[in-house]
Write an enzyme that holds these catalytic residues in place. Structure first.
Site, PDB file in Angstrom:
ATOM      1  N   GLY A  82      -0.247  -0.133   3.877  1.00 14.43           N
ATOM      2  CA  GLY A  82       1.041  -0.789   3.711  1.00 14.43           C
ATOM      3  C   GLY A  82       1.971   0.054   2.851  1.00 14.43           C
ATOM      4  O   GLY A  82       1.527   0.907   2.070  1.00 14.43           O
ATOM      5  N   CYS A  83       3.273  -0.187   2.975  1.00 11.71           N
ATOM      6  CA  CYS A  83       4.250   0.651   2.291  1.00 11.71           C
ATOM      7  C   CYS A  83       4.229   0.410   0.782  1.00 11.71           C
ATOM      8  O   CYS A  83       4.073   1.354  -0.005  1.00 11.71           O
ATOM      9  CB  CYS A  83       5.641   0.408   2.874  1.00 11.71           C
ATOM     10  SG  CYS A  83       6.142  -1.325   2.966  1.00 11.71           S
TER      11      CYS A  83
END
Lengths: 337, 337, 337, 337
Positions: free
Chosen positions: B151-152
């Site tokens: 995930g970012c």
């Protein structure tokens, strides 16, 4: 009705423009004088084209006696140090002053001189000037000769923190204030760091743990709440013109978020500009206005306070108009709502 | 030389476009297939005009067998739940997959189902899929059939936190992660909340204490560092296309900031994309690249970590290319530096 | 003093919010009713969080008789077609209406039906409704039951062009209007094309030679100037919330730019919102206000007119308040200056 | 393989940074030297933090002999006037130069000295230097010692106009070029006019009819098409980092828009960076790339050409890399596609 005659000292910056813009819509006050060394001889509209056709007040070199003779109150938008000198001179000529600088905000001369790195030009006045937050100090503001207009970041932290500390609902240590500000807070002088292409499409932390608004937050929350607090303050430069959002991480002290919300609602029931809201506020919700929105969220041992203001309005020029209204016996919201 | 044949499943979003954009510049890989139910019959360039004249790959309806037959690897850019189903089908047809969803990132099925609110379509695979962060898991990635692309937000927190926790330089409790992301992180579907005029000139906190990337950060830092950690994670929507800046407040554990900087420098000496820097990084410093910049500042009892990434590059599609390079025995930086 | 009671039909969009925002500051008018099918049961502040704590007007499903019973005037912010129907119903219940749609702006039913692609619901009223531009039609507006509030782009073109055409200072053919608008002009419905990441950091032409505001410009300039004109109109979507800048290329007709400037100054000497300026105006100079700034530059055979407005204020809701003031015998600038 | 050794003179600005950024990804060229009086002693990465960890080339004070000794080619990013002097000195030390200034772009010394207001330091070279647009002058570029890198606005106008003028499809008079540029075109020096808060949320025309790129457009289109043309050029400052969109109004000459599109497609069939497209291009479609997108729309007597480029890439540094590739016998697209 005679209008309040307002002077603006240091007329080239964004806060000065915002004062002028707000006074255009004020029914009982008007700009009658403006000063700037660099723009002496021009009018306000020539320096700020958004005032074209609306404001031909000439800009003059600042002479305290001349300005004092024309005005009921001077909005002093000068840099720290220079501001205190000017405030001193203006007061001696019997004009009231709202000072946008930090020169009279702090309680302690020592803290001021340490953080601002200058000898204070009027040291005996430090600690004896009212902090221009009518939500807490309206009575003193009403009769003050000088009002220390609050800093932008401090406004966004003092308002949510103070009632919660005072009521004992949160702990006074390990408070983290993570603030995000629009670029107008950095002023209107020519610097590479605030060029469009440097700040656009980018967010950055700066002055981590060393920003001058840190001690201002600590000083005022401690003063209002009657308990010493220590915060860790981190400002961020955000790609937008206006607005401050502060995300504040506090330790709960055995009380619920509902109690915190109620405490804030009770505190600000009579404050026309402070709204305690259920939604998570965004800076856009208060852009261009003197309003404050704040809320509280539960996160286990901690609660998270979120508070938004417009840094140029409630964080500077709007607060100054609000203070002026209080100083001259007008309704607090006149020209601002 | 035969190029790596890449398929893109779910080709209409920003991460899919970024994969295509990056592969245009990759010397040893190429897009050979793309799928989207909504855009079946168009080409990639018709959906993404920035690819005009450069990419006439037709978009088709996803059929696992067909896609598997054309590709060496599929970048699966579908929403969670839907993604796991597709990954399962693709793997059965013997094609390797880099999954952009969260479906295989967490160790625990229970945590997944609680936070994502769905029954997992391939539960037996949860906890047995490598997390696509070559800085820690390159060996497993090299041979993996499925890589769970990180995930970012987690990327921006795991990279600075993990080495410091592992080395015992910071405490494992009361870690606060205050993250600011550009709007592309919210995806490309039509929603009022991400219209230009809703998010421009505004910053807002959202999902305070309840964002799904919170458990991902905790899970991965704990896994990498070998010690359970608990963080309080607050994301903010920031008016910019790309970029994440995470400001992370940690408690020092009797060690200096210099030791922390050295620990990070040692950890990432061999990681071509991670730069430990002295300046305070801004998201613009890494925009459009796969690079990470991080630093540490001293604030009394606490230290403040600041880490920036491009959410679409190192936070999604750049990391995916980096993973692909590792999976196919190419230099990690190929097409990315 | 009794305040003007204002209703807002179609209360969810940006022009409706701007009407509400402006009326908050109006000393002699107030919002008393609001309608929206989608938001029936909520309050204005719940739909527009920037009104939190300031506006608890409930939103109801539109019923013409009910609304007419509560209001002196209705601001009708509905889409074309739907608007004409509602205006018709409201007028039958004896309430005055300011219509934001294009339904009653054009002189010709045929032109309307061709460009808007719908059967007009109240055809007999077309061509018999005053165009809400008090700079030219104040007398008719004062007594009107329905006012056709001008389009945003047309306002920025009609104001500079009409006096110059009327006075014969420029030719009536081959006029090119190249307009640049902020994104709020595209409305508040969920569309991919106006997502933040689609329009931010980008400028684009759209509807080249085919935008519906083209015939409106031609119609009104011709009507005001008493001479048929033909313009080529190209709108552009510009990455900003608000503002329209129109760059207008006209052929000089043997007259100087000085004469043109004088003609415009004479025309607008009594118009409080129109400023003919020497500097090249930027949209920021009028942002958030009802002001117009325009100037003329000499370019050989041609002159270039530059005109800026705020599309939501003078281009929509500000003009509506200005019209309301005229309709109810108030000073034109009340609540706007 | 020996890499092309590249020097950058004037290393502090945005075009210099873009050259460095692009060369990071170039497989057969590398930055080996950089100069700046102001930053002598720092490295490129210290001036441009986006290069941190990737580029430790030291910045030195410019000495033509020293630089020439290290480099195969120098990208000269100095202001006009100063640039010509440096180019002269470099050429005398036998290094090839790509000059980003306007000093050698125009055919006529007289036009240069009139529009740039300086005495040219190397007048005999004016009119004898190839214009760095490989789409038209690749053969001369291949062998040139000095290449005059095109202006940003001119690139967006010359590419669509030249083939249409040459083929006689449009008239050569009354061509109007309305251009919109991102702020990076204004450079990186500290000026109030390009501060974030001055240009953000605002669009403005500037230098109407008097911008120096006007004569460059006329000169080059005339040269390429073999027919004198006269254009009216108006630039606009647009709130975005990068990108130029030119909307060009031409008179049709008895030919259809289809013929114009075909003419452009034929002209650029072999040009890898120029795409003639059916959609209306936005600057975002080419952001960060060396690509050009253009189209034509029919508007009665006139046609409207719309052309987009990235002003820092194809409008400056990308074109320079493209020119370098041609000068050193590399594929035109190397490091750019």
């Amino acid at each position: 009705m005679t209008k309040i005659k307002v002077g603006i000292a240091g007329a080239t910056g964004y806060t000065a423009l915002e004062v002028a813009r707000l006074l255009m819509a004020h029914p009982e006050a008007e700009v009658v004088a403006a000063t700037s060394r660099a723009e002496d001889g021009n009018t306000l509209a020539e320096v700020h084209p958004s005032l074209a056709g609306r404001c031909d007040v000439p800009i003059e070199n600042l002479d305290a006696k001349t300005i004092a003779g024309k005005c009921d109150v001077v909005m002093c938008c000068l840099p720290h140090g220079a501001s205190a000198e000017t405030v001193h001179a203006l007061v001696q000529h019997d004009v009231r002053v709202i000072d946008f600088s930090a020169d009279f905000r702090l309680s302690s001369l020592e803290v001021y001189e340490k953080w601002y790195g200058v000898k204070h030009p009027w040291p005996e006045r430090v600690g004896k000037t009212v902090y221009g937050m009518p939500e807490f100090f309206a009575d003193e503001i009403a009769t003050a000769d000088v009002v220390a207009n609050p800093g932008c970041y401090p406004t966004s932290a003092i308002l949510p923190l103070s009632p919660l500390v005072k009521s004992g609902l949160i702990e006074t240590t390990d408070i983290i204030v993570d603030s995000k500000s629009g670029v107008s807070g950095a002023g209107r002088s020519a610097k590479v760091a605030t060029l469009y292409c440097e700040t656009n499409e980018s967010i950055a932390a700066y002055a981590v743990g060393s920003h001058r608004h840190g001690p201002e937050i600590n000083d005022l929350v401690s003063r209002i709440a009657g308990a010493p607090v220590q915060t860790l303050f981190t400002p961020h430069l955000t790609p937008m013109d206006r607005g401050i959002l502060s995300t504040i991480y506090v330790r709960k002290n055995g009380h619920s978020v509902d109690e915190m919300m109620q405490c804030l609602r009770d505190q600000y029931a009579g404050s026309p500009f402070v709204n305690v809201v259920d939604h998570l506020p965004a800076t856009k919700h208060v852009a261009g206005t003197n309003y404050v929105q704040m809320t509280v969220r539960d996160c286990g041992d901690r609660a998270v306070l979120v508070c938004v203001i417009d840094n140029l309005a409630k964080g500077a020029s709007g607060a100054a108009i609000q203070n002026m209204n209080v100083m001259f016996g007008k309704p607090e919201t006149m020209g601002l709502a």
